[in-house]
Design a protein around this motif. Sequence first.
Motif, PDB file in Angstrom:
ATOM      1  N   GLU A   3       0.872  -1.236  -0.032  1.00 22.53           N
ATOM      2  CA  GLU A   3      -0.033  -0.027  -0.004  1.00 22.53           C
ATOM      3  C   GLU A   3       0.942   1.131   0.009  1.00 22.53           C
ATOM      4  OE1 GLU A   3      -3.609   2.473   2.927  1.00 22.53           O
ATOM      5  OE2 GLU A   3      -2.229   0.487   3.495  1.00 22.53           O
ATOM      6  N   VAL A   5      -0.589   4.976   0.113  1.00 27.05           N
ATOM      7  CA  VAL A   5      -1.303   6.234   0.109  1.00 27.05           C
ATOM      8  C   VAL A   5      -0.579   7.451   0.269  1.00 27.05           C
ATOM      9  CG1 VAL A   5      -3.402   7.024   0.857  1.00 27.05           C
ATOM     10  CG2 VAL A   5      -3.088   4.518   0.929  1.00 27.05           C
ATOM     11  N   GLN A  61      -5.376   4.165  -8.552  1.00 26.41           N
ATOM     12  CA  GLN A  61      -3.985   3.211  -8.295  1.00 26.41           C
ATOM     13  C   GLN A  61      -3.108   4.067  -9.247  1.00 26.41           C
ATOM     14  OE1 GLN A  61      -5.132  -0.160 -10.703  1.00 26.41           O
ATOM     15  NE2 GLN A  61      -3.280  -1.328  -9.819  1.00 26.41           N
ATOM     16  N   TRP A  83      -2.563   4.389  -4.390  1.00 30.16           N
ATOM     17  CA  TRP A  83      -2.104   3.185  -3.853  1.00 30.16           C
ATOM     18  C   TRP A  83      -1.556   2.432  -5.281  1.00 30.16           C
ATOM     19  CZ3 TRP A  83      -4.634  -1.141  -6.180  1.00 30.16           C
ATOM     20  CH2 TRP A  83      -5.858  -1.054  -6.763  1.00 30.16           C
ATOM     21  N   LEU A  87      -4.872  -2.098  -1.936  1.00 28.19           N
ATOM     22  CA  LEU A  87      -5.283  -1.093  -1.163  1.00 28.19           C
ATOM     23  C   LEU A  87      -5.960  -1.760   0.318  1.00 28.19           C
ATOM     24  CD1 LEU A  87      -6.163   1.713  -0.155  1.00 28.19           C
ATOM     25  CD2 LEU A  87      -8.080   1.428  -1.963  1.00 28.19           C
TER      26      LEU A  87
END
Length: 392
Positions: A3, A5, A61, A83, A87
Amino acid sequence: MTEDVTGAGTAAAGTGSAGTDGAATGRPPRVAVLWTRLSGYFHASLKALADRGVDVLVVHQQSEADAPFDPEAVTRGIRAEQWTDTLDPAHLDRLLDEHDPDCILVSSWNVGTYRRAARARRGRTLRLFGMDNQWWSTPKQWAGVLTSRWNLRPTYDGAFVCGDRQADFAARLGFPAERLVWGMAVGDHAKFAAVAKARGDALPPPAFLYVGRLVPEKGIDVLAAAYRRYREKVDDPWPLLIAGRGPEEVHLAGADGVKLLGFVQPDDLPAVFADAGCLVLPSRFEPWAVVVHEAAAAGLPVICTRVSGASTRLVLDGYNGVAITDGDVDALLRALLRIHRATDDERRAMGAASEALALQYSPQQWAARLMGRIPELRELVGLEPTPWLTRP
């Protein structure tokens, strides 16, 4: 990496001021967009949504190698969370709980984490999925139709479709016309219309243009073969501009008349269209093709295969271009010759026809259609009314 973010964008100002979709007081409308890979054209639509005073959250994405969009160019002015490989569902739930959206728009139904998040919010918010795919009658699609009653319809309340063929597929999945929003994939109309405006009455340059990934499904081998034969048949061949990159570049590298531009970032694309006189899209598989809208807005004739979903709305054979069979070198050769041999008046007429057809779509219309339908769709599925979401 599981992940990543990053919060690549910035928060849009959803002030809910008068003249937007928000009420003069109280919180603004909120829309959460759960997407795969962003693009320049989709960013224009999201920005138009934020410009209406909507509080937009985008989860997306990372860009793929064949289309390395500048992260800043596709998230500017929007709160965006990126991500990579997977995720974290718990993280997505926290984002959505904090945002508390009136509507969730999901790119499709192929991302499991998105599906679970949408299903968990049944009866709490309006859930729409984007649909650019056409009905091909494949075993996978038939399986989707047969299982939609248990898998898809409990997960989503309606669909945001590109056009006619997507609406047909949606109907097969059990989503009637009343649950559809139209015009999901649109180009940045104003940006490309400026090309036609700057050109005025002058003819566009005599050059063919391809824009897109250089992959097998785009028919690059057909384009290379047809263009080579075209050059053998005319005394003054047009050059072929190629904006994109990918493994199929091998068919074009070093070929006479071909200019490889590499991947072109969204802000630089209008200048490329300004150097061309006709878009060529020889795809074997093309659910929609936003590039057709961009070319039409720029006032260019278009050659494209009939498999392109956009061909039903934006390419009328003999009016503003040529629609051909995919995978057919002879058909593409004839189309290139038709455009090459057109008179100046015919080329001008095709360009004007393209501009007229392009007026069907814009980022502003995209945002207006979505926000105009949310109150009605919420009522249709039995959700509480949202008085600050007024129809434009």
